[in-house]
Scaffold this motif. Structure first.
Motif, PDB file in Angstrom:
ATOM      1  N   SER A  16       0.831  -1.214   0.000  1.00  0.00           N
ATOM      2  CA  SER A  16       0.000   0.000   0.000  1.00  0.00           C
ATOM      3  C   SER A  16       0.857   1.252   0.000  1.00  0.00           C
ATOM      4  CB  SER A  16      -0.911   0.009   1.226  1.00  0.00           C
ATOM      5  OG  SER A  16      -1.799  -1.069   1.195  1.00  0.00           O
ATOM      6  N   VAL A  17       1.904   1.247   0.827  1.00  0.00           N
ATOM      7  CA  VAL A  17       2.793   2.403   0.899  1.00  0.00           C
ATOM      8  C   VAL A  17       3.466   2.648  -0.450  1.00  0.00           C
ATOM      9  CG1 VAL A  17       4.925   3.271   1.950  1.00  0.00           C
ATOM     10  CG2 VAL A  17       3.142   2.266   3.390  1.00  0.00           C
ATOM     11  N   VAL A  18       3.946   1.589  -1.067  1.00  0.00           N
ATOM     12  CA  VAL A  18       4.602   1.716  -2.377  1.00  0.00           C
ATOM     13  C   VAL A  18       3.616   2.265  -3.406  1.00  0.00           C
ATOM     14  CG1 VAL A  18       5.611   0.392  -4.290  1.00  0.00           C
ATOM     15  CG2 VAL A  18       6.371  -0.021  -1.947  1.00  0.00           C
ATOM     16  N   ALA A  19       2.393   1.746  -3.407  1.00  0.00           N
ATOM     17  CA  ALA A  19       1.387   2.200  -4.372  1.00  0.00           C
ATOM     18  C   ALA A  19       1.021   3.667  -4.148  1.00  0.00           C
ATOM     19  CB  ALA A  19       0.142   1.319  -4.279  1.00  0.00           C
ATOM     20  N   LEU A  20       0.876   4.073  -2.906  1.00  0.00           N
ATOM     21  CA  LEU A  20       0.529   5.465  -2.618  1.00  0.00           C
ATOM     22  C   LEU A  20       1.668   6.411  -2.981  1.00  0.00           C
ATOM     23  CD1 LEU A  20      -1.324   4.861   0.742  1.00  0.00           C
ATOM     24  CD2 LEU A  20      -2.345   5.776  -1.358  1.00  0.00           C
ATOM     25  N   LYS A  21       2.898   5.992  -2.723  1.00  0.00           N
ATOM     26  CA  LYS A  21       4.050   6.818  -3.123  1.00  0.00           C
ATOM     27  C   LYS A  21       4.103   6.946  -4.645  1.00  0.00           C
ATOM     28  CE  LYS A  21       7.145   6.280   0.799  1.00  0.00           C
ATOM     29  NZ  LYS A  21       8.495   5.879   1.221  1.00  0.00           N
ATOM     30  N   LYS A  22       3.787   5.875  -5.347  1.00  0.00           N
ATOM     31  CA  LYS A  22       3.777   5.903  -6.813  1.00  0.00           C
ATOM     32  C   LYS A  22       2.676   6.841  -7.315  1.00  0.00           C
ATOM     33  CE  LYS A  22       5.309   4.427 -10.758  1.00  0.00           C
ATOM     34  NZ  LYS A  22       6.665   4.760 -11.200  1.00  0.00           N
ATOM     35  N   ALA A  23       1.519   6.819  -6.660  1.00  0.00           N
ATOM     36  CA  ALA A  23       0.424   7.711  -7.052  1.00  0.00           C
ATOM     37  C   ALA A  23       0.852   9.168  -6.915  1.00  0.00           C
ATOM     38  CB  ALA A  23      -0.811   7.433  -6.202  1.00  0.00           C
ATOM     39  N   LYS A  24       1.564   9.481  -5.841  1.00  0.00           N
ATOM     40  CA  LYS A  24       2.060  10.851  -5.670  1.00  0.00           C
ATOM     41  C   LYS A  24       3.060  11.208  -6.764  1.00  0.00           C
ATOM     42  CE  LYS A  24       3.279  12.416  -1.678  1.00  0.00           C
ATOM     43  NZ  LYS A  24       3.873  12.579  -0.331  1.00  0.00           N
ATOM     44  N   GLU A  25       3.915  10.270  -7.090  1.00  0.00           N
ATOM     45  CA  GLU A  25       4.928  10.487  -8.129  1.00  0.00           C
ATOM     46  C   GLU A  25       4.283  10.730  -9.497  1.00  0.00           C
ATOM     47  OE1 GLU A  25       8.072   7.579 -10.354  1.00  0.00           O
ATOM     48  OE2 GLU A  25       7.983   7.432  -8.168  1.00  0.00           O
ATOM     49  N   LEU A  26       3.234   9.984  -9.799  1.00  0.00           N
ATOM     50  CA  LEU A  26       2.583  10.095 -11.102  1.00  0.00           C
ATOM     51  C   LEU A  26       1.761  11.376 -11.249  1.00  0.00           C
ATOM     52  CD1 LEU A  26       1.468   6.394 -11.621  1.00  0.00           C
ATOM     53  CD2 LEU A  26       3.291   7.611 -12.826  1.00  0.00           C
ATOM     54  N   ASP A  27       1.307  11.936 -10.135  1.00  0.00           N
ATOM     55  CA  ASP A  27       0.533  13.179 -10.186  1.00  0.00           C
ATOM     56  C   ASP A  27       1.480  14.348  -9.916  1.00  0.00           C
ATOM     57  OD1 ASP A  27      -1.329  15.170 -10.203  1.00  0.00           O
ATOM     58  OD2 ASP A  27      -2.558  14.344  -8.585  1.00  0.00           O
ATOM     59  N   ALA A  28       2.341  14.617 -10.888  1.00  0.00           N
ATOM     60  CA  ALA A  28       3.374  15.647 -10.741  1.00  0.00           C
ATOM     61  C   ALA A  28       2.790  17.042 -10.530  1.00  0.00           C
ATOM     62  CB  ALA A  28       4.293  15.632 -11.957  1.00  0.00           C
ATOM     63  N   SER A  29       1.559  17.244 -10.963  1.00  0.00           N
ATOM     64  CA  SER A  29       0.935  18.563 -10.802  1.00  0.00           C
ATOM     65  C   SER A  29       0.405  18.782  -9.388  1.00  0.00           C
ATOM     66  CB  SER A  29      -0.211  18.714 -11.803  1.00  0.00           C
ATOM     67  OG  SER A  29      -1.250  17.802 -11.483  1.00  0.00           O
ATOM     68  N   LYS A  30       0.564  17.773  -8.551  1.00  0.00           N
ATOM     69  CA  LYS A  30       0.086  17.812  -7.158  1.00  0.00           C
ATOM     70  C   LYS A  30      -1.418  18.115  -7.092  1.00  0.00           C
ATOM     71  CE  LYS A  30       4.488  18.619  -5.066  1.00  0.00           C
ATOM     72  NZ  LYS A  30       5.284  19.298  -4.065  1.00  0.00           N
ATOM     73  N   GLY A  31      -2.135  17.384  -7.934  1.00  0.00           N
ATOM     74  CA  GLY A  31      -3.583  17.532  -7.991  1.00  0.00           C
ATOM     75  C   GLY A  31      -4.286  16.678  -6.958  1.00  0.00           C
ATOM     76  N   GLU A  32      -5.505  16.308  -7.290  1.00  0.00           N
ATOM     77  CA  GLU A  32      -6.370  15.593  -6.346  1.00  0.00           C
ATOM     78  C   GLU A  32      -5.795  14.237  -5.924  1.00  0.00           C
ATOM     79  OE1 GLU A  32      -9.517  15.339  -3.771  1.00  0.00           O
ATOM     80  OE2 GLU A  32      -8.865  17.052  -4.964  1.00  0.00           O
ATOM     81  N   TRP A  33      -5.263  13.463  -6.874  1.00  0.00           N
ATOM     82  CA  TRP A  33      -4.731  12.138  -6.540  1.00  0.00           C
ATOM     83  C   TRP A  33      -3.516  12.250  -5.624  1.00  0.00           C
ATOM     84  CZ3 TRP A  33      -7.899   8.392  -6.972  1.00  0.00           C
ATOM     85  CH2 TRP A  33      -8.852   8.396  -7.976  1.00  0.00           C
ATOM     86  N   TYR A  34      -2.682  13.239  -5.885  1.00  0.00           N
ATOM     87  CA  TYR A  34      -1.514  13.491  -5.031  1.00  0.00           C
ATOM     88  C   TYR A  34      -1.975  13.778  -3.600  1.00  0.00           C
ATOM     89  CZ  TYR A  34       2.777  15.599  -3.241  1.00  0.00           C
ATOM     90  OH  TYR A  34       3.888  15.880  -2.489  1.00  0.00           O
ATOM     91  N   LYS A  35      -2.948  14.655  -3.478  1.00  0.00           N
ATOM     92  CA  LYS A  35      -3.450  15.045  -2.153  1.00  0.00           C
ATOM     93  C   LYS A  35      -4.078  13.869  -1.419  1.00  0.00           C
ATOM     94  CE  LYS A  35      -4.209  19.768  -3.656  1.00  0.00           C
ATOM     95  NZ  LYS A  35      -5.194  20.715  -4.162  1.00  0.00           N
ATOM     96  N   LEU A  36      -4.850  13.061  -2.139  1.00  0.00           N
ATOM     97  CA  LEU A  36      -5.475  11.891  -1.514  1.00  0.00           C
ATOM     98  C   LEU A  36      -4.422  10.880  -1.051  1.00  0.00           C
ATOM     99  CD1 LEU A  36      -8.487  11.349  -3.932  1.00  0.00           C
ATOM    100  CD2 LEU A  36      -8.600  12.057  -1.528  1.00  0.00           C
ATOM    101  N   ALA A  37      -3.431  10.620  -1.902  1.00  0.00           N
ATOM    102  CA  ALA A  37      -2.374   9.665  -1.555  1.00  0.00           C
ATOM    103  C   ALA A  37      -1.557  10.191  -0.383  1.00  0.00           C
ATOM    104  CB  ALA A  37      -1.481   9.403  -2.764  1.00  0.00           C
ATOM    105  N   ASP A  38      -1.255  11.480  -0.395  1.00  0.00           N
ATOM    106  CA  ASP A  38      -0.476  12.076   0.694  1.00  0.00           C
ATOM    107  C   ASP A  38      -1.234  11.990   2.018  1.00  0.00           C
ATOM    108  OD1 ASP A  38       1.947  13.576   1.469  1.00  0.00           O
ATOM    109  OD2 ASP A  38       0.500  15.168   1.949  1.00  0.00           O
TER     110      ASP A  38
END
Length: 86
Positions: A16-38
């Motif tokens: 889960s941690v790896v997947a959430l870190k990857k989600a943050k990495e993929l949302d470089a614009s720091k949009g909604e997915w970045y915020k949710l994963a963070d």
């Protein structure tokens, strides 16, 4: 506990941690997915740190050390887990 869930992953927390870190990495614009994963990573980190504190208070020092190291991996920029681990 349902054994069929255990068969899905040998280490679901780390996955889960790896997947959430990857989600943050993929949302470089720091949009909604970045915020949710963070937010979820911060929530997991808090649970892991609290678990480590409980283990330490129960005098299970080896397990507490391992748990604090996991917290360090989840949020390396937060020094709390480093302090608890020492």
């Amino acid at each position: 506990q349902n054994p069929s869930f255990k068969a899905l992953s040998s280490d679901p927390l780390n996955e889960s941690v790896v997947a959430l870190k990857k989600a943050k990495e993929l949302d470089a614009s720091k949009g909604e997915w970045y915020k949710l994963a963070d937010a979820k990573l911060r929530e997991i980190w808090a649970e892991v740190v609290n678990s480590g504190i409980t283990q330490y208070e129960s005098e299970d020092y080896k397990k507490a050390q391992s748990t604090f190291e996991l917290a360090q991996n989840i949020q390396p920029e937060d020094t709390s887990a480093y302090i608890y681990a020492s």
